[in-house]
Design a protein around this motif. Structure first.
Motif, PDB file in Angstrom:
ATOM      1  N   CYS A 144      32.854  85.893  38.629  1.00 18.64           N
ATOM      2  CA  CYS A 144      32.918  86.901  39.703  1.00 18.64           C
ATOM      3  C   CYS A 144      31.826  87.949  39.536  1.00 18.64           C
ATOM      4  N   ALA A 145      31.500  88.284  38.283  1.00 19.45           N
ATOM      5  CA  ALA A 145      30.447  89.272  38.037  1.00 19.45           C
ATOM      6  C   ALA A 145      29.092  88.744  38.499  1.00 19.45           C
ATOM      7  N   VAL A 146      28.808  87.476  38.222  1.00 17.68           N
ATOM      8  CA  VAL A 146      27.533  86.886  38.645  1.00 17.68           C
ATOM      9  C   VAL A 146      27.445  86.840  40.165  1.00 17.68           C
ATOM     10  N   VAL A 147      28.508  86.360  40.799  1.00 20.45           N
ATOM     11  CA  VAL A 147      28.524  86.289  42.264  1.00 20.45           C
ATOM     12  C   VAL A 147      28.451  87.689  42.872  1.00 20.45           C
ATOM     13  N   GLY A 148      29.203  88.617  42.276  1.00 16.84           N
ATOM     14  CA  GLY A 148      29.195  89.981  42.793  1.00 16.84           C
ATOM     15  C   GLY A 148      27.850  90.658  42.640  1.00 16.84           C
ATOM     16  N   GLY A 149      27.158  90.416  41.516  1.00 14.51           N
ATOM     17  CA  GLY A 149      25.848  91.020  41.310  1.00 14.51           C
ATOM     18  C   GLY A 149      24.815  90.514  42.296  1.00 14.51           C
ATOM     19  N   LEU A 150      24.751  89.177  42.454  1.00 15.42           N
ATOM     20  CA  LEU A 150      23.824  88.610  43.435  1.00 15.42           C
ATOM     21  C   LEU A 150      24.213  89.023  44.843  1.00 15.42           C
ATOM     22  N   GLY A 151      25.530  88.988  45.102  1.00 18.15           N
ATOM     23  CA  GLY A 151      25.993  89.359  46.425  1.00 18.15           C
ATOM     24  C   GLY A 151      25.684  90.801  46.767  1.00 18.15           C
ATOM     25  N   LEU A 152      25.773  91.683  45.777  1.00 20.35           N
ATOM     26  CA  LEU A 152      25.516  93.101  46.032  1.00 20.35           C
ATOM     27  C   LEU A 152      24.081  93.324  46.481  1.00 20.35           C
ATOM     28  N   LEU A 153      23.129  92.683  45.810  1.00 20.53           N
ATOM     29  CA  LEU A 153      21.734  92.841  46.211  1.00 20.53           C
ATOM     30  C   LEU A 153      21.527  92.380  47.649  1.00 20.53           C
ATOM     31  N   ALA A 154      22.112  91.230  47.995  1.00 19.72           N
ATOM     32  CA  ALA A 154      21.992  90.736  49.365  1.00 19.72           C
ATOM     33  C   ALA A 154      22.702  91.650  50.347  1.00 19.72           C
ATOM     34  N   VAL A 155      23.849  92.196  49.949  1.00 18.50           N
ATOM     35  CA  VAL A 155      24.608  93.103  50.825  1.00 18.50           C
ATOM     36  C   VAL A 155      23.811  94.365  51.106  1.00 18.50           C
ATOM     37  N   LEU A 156      23.200  94.952  50.092  1.00 18.55           N
ATOM     38  CA  LEU A 156      22.428  96.170  50.284  1.00 18.55           C
ATOM     39  C   LEU A 156      21.239  95.927  51.205  1.00 18.55           C
ATOM     40  N   SER A 157      20.527  94.835  50.969  1.00 16.13           N
ATOM     41  CA  SER A 157      19.375  94.530  51.810  1.00 16.13           C
ATOM     42  C   SER A 157      19.803  94.190  53.236  1.00 16.13           C
ATOM     43  N   LEU A 158      20.831  93.372  53.367  1.00 20.42           N
ATOM     44  CA  LEU A 158      21.305  92.980  54.692  1.00 20.42           C
ATOM     45  C   LEU A 158      21.914  94.167  55.428  1.00 20.42           C
ATOM     46  N   GLY A 159      22.569  95.064  54.698  1.00 18.94           N
ATOM     47  CA  GLY A 159      23.147  96.240  55.317  1.00 18.94           C
ATOM     48  C   GLY A 159      22.101  97.173  55.898  1.00 18.94           C
ATOM     49  N   PHE A 185      17.380  83.877  46.051  1.00 18.51           N
ATOM     50  CA  PHE A 185      18.046  85.100  45.615  1.00 18.51           C
ATOM     51  C   PHE A 185      18.073  85.226  44.095  1.00 18.51           C
ATOM     52  N   LEU A 186      17.873  84.125  43.386  1.00 20.75           N
ATOM     53  CA  LEU A 186      17.768  84.194  41.933  1.00 20.75           C
ATOM     54  C   LEU A 186      16.409  84.730  41.484  1.00 20.75           C
ATOM     55  N   ALA A 187      15.451  84.773  42.412  1.00 26.26           N
ATOM     56  CA  ALA A 187      14.107  85.236  42.054  1.00 26.26           C
ATOM     57  C   ALA A 187      14.123  86.686  41.606  1.00 26.26           C
ATOM     58  N   ALA A 188      14.935  87.532  42.253  1.00 25.87           N
ATOM     59  CA  ALA A 188      14.966  88.960  41.896  1.00 25.87           C
ATOM     60  C   ALA A 188      15.447  89.186  40.465  1.00 25.87           C
ATOM     61  N   PRO A 189      16.600  88.598  40.033  1.00 30.27           N
ATOM     62  CA  PRO A 189      16.989  88.765  38.629  1.00 30.27           C
ATOM     63  C   PRO A 189      15.955  88.200  37.657  1.00 30.27           C
ATOM     64  N   CYS A 190      15.291  87.106  38.048  1.00 32.35           N
ATOM     65  CA  CYS A 190      14.274  86.529  37.165  1.00 32.35           C
ATOM     66  C   CYS A 190      13.082  87.471  37.007  1.00 32.35           C
ATOM     67  N   VAL A 191      12.640  88.063  38.104  1.00 26.24           N
ATOM     68  CA  VAL A 191      11.527  89.021  38.041  1.00 26.24           C
ATOM     69  C   VAL A 191      11.918  90.237  37.213  1.00 26.24           C
ATOM     70  N   ALA A 192      13.147  90.734  37.426  1.00 29.80           N
ATOM     71  CA  ALA A 192      13.620  91.885  36.651  1.00 29.80           C
ATOM     72  C   ALA A 192      13.695  91.553  35.166  1.00 29.80           C
TER      73      ALA A 192
END
Length: 233
Positions: A144-159, A185-192
């Motif tokens: 849930c943490a992995v899904v929530g973390g990726l989902g949050l980034l998409a939610v903020l951008s989409l919002g 969407f995995l590209a952002a955590p990889c770059v970070a």
């Protein structure tokens, strides 16, 4: 055959639209460099404050980061969204997004941080006790943490890009986009992660430059996946 030809033409049009959107976003980065640098530094400073209050990776640090860092991530995404739409963005865009939408960022970041905090608690219990009974909780909350973390980034951008999407529908749409193109969407955590690795091996000042490229990946993923989804309809 005509139906197959129509589908091929739609895919080609969708691919062309994605390329134009990505090219426009990348071209606008240089004129928007002051706002991007400000946004990136602000994210880092919020992270420093979080580290000073709650050192290390802990449940408290995760929740505090959701409270302090998420508004500045959203403001940075607002700059990038403006770049994608109009080709350029300034410091005023960053401030406008931060001032008007920081509550939105916190509202979505805190629930997304809860599973990660619980997963860290479960991990500590498992490390100390080695109890197999903790593993199911660790597996569920970790997932849930992995899904929530990726989902949050998409939610903020989409919002930011789609103010008409809010609440549960926003999360559903964001997770749907991730499910369609997970590698984007995995590209952002990889770059970070790569930026953090470079900062630890060379100089910590590189951390100031990490948030902006990572958020470029997220905004680009959202914009191009939206276009691909629209072309497939």
């Amino acid at each position: 055959m005509s139906g197959q030809g129509t589908m091929t033409a739609q895919r080609r049009m969708g691919s062309d639209a994605e390329n134009r959107a990505l090219t426009g976003l990348l071209r606008g980065l240089w004129p928007s460099l002051p706002a991007l640098l400000l946004g990136s530094v602000a994210v880092c400073l919020a992270g420093v404050v979080t580290e000073l209050i709650a050192p290390g990776i802990s449940p408290v640090a995760v929740l505090l980061a959701a409270l302090l860092v998420s508004p500045f991530l959203l403001a940075l995404m607002g700059v990038l969204d403006e770049v994608g739409v109009h080709g350029e963005a300034g410091v005023a865009t960053w401030w406008h997004t931060l001032h008007n939408h920081w509550r939105f960022a916190v509202k979505h970041a805190l629930p997304a941080a809860v599973p990660m905090a619980i997963a860290l608690v479960s991990l500590r219990i498992w490390v100390r006790t080695s109890s197999l009974l903790v593993l199911p909780s660790l597996a569920v909350t970790g997932g849930c943490a992995v899904v929530g973390g990726l989902g949050l980034l998409a939610v903020l951008s989409l919002g930011v890009a789609r103010p008409d999407l809010r609440g549960r529908l926003l999360w559903i749409c964001a997770l749907h986009l991730i499910a369609r193109q997970p590698l984007r969407f995995l590209a952002a955590p990889c770059v970070a992660g790569l930026g953090i690795w470079a900062a630890t091996h060379w100089t910590a000042s590189l951390l100031l430059l990490v948030p902006a490229p990572a958020m470029v990946m997220t905004v680009a993923a959202v914009r191009t996946t939206l276009l691909r989804f629209a072309a497939s309809q």
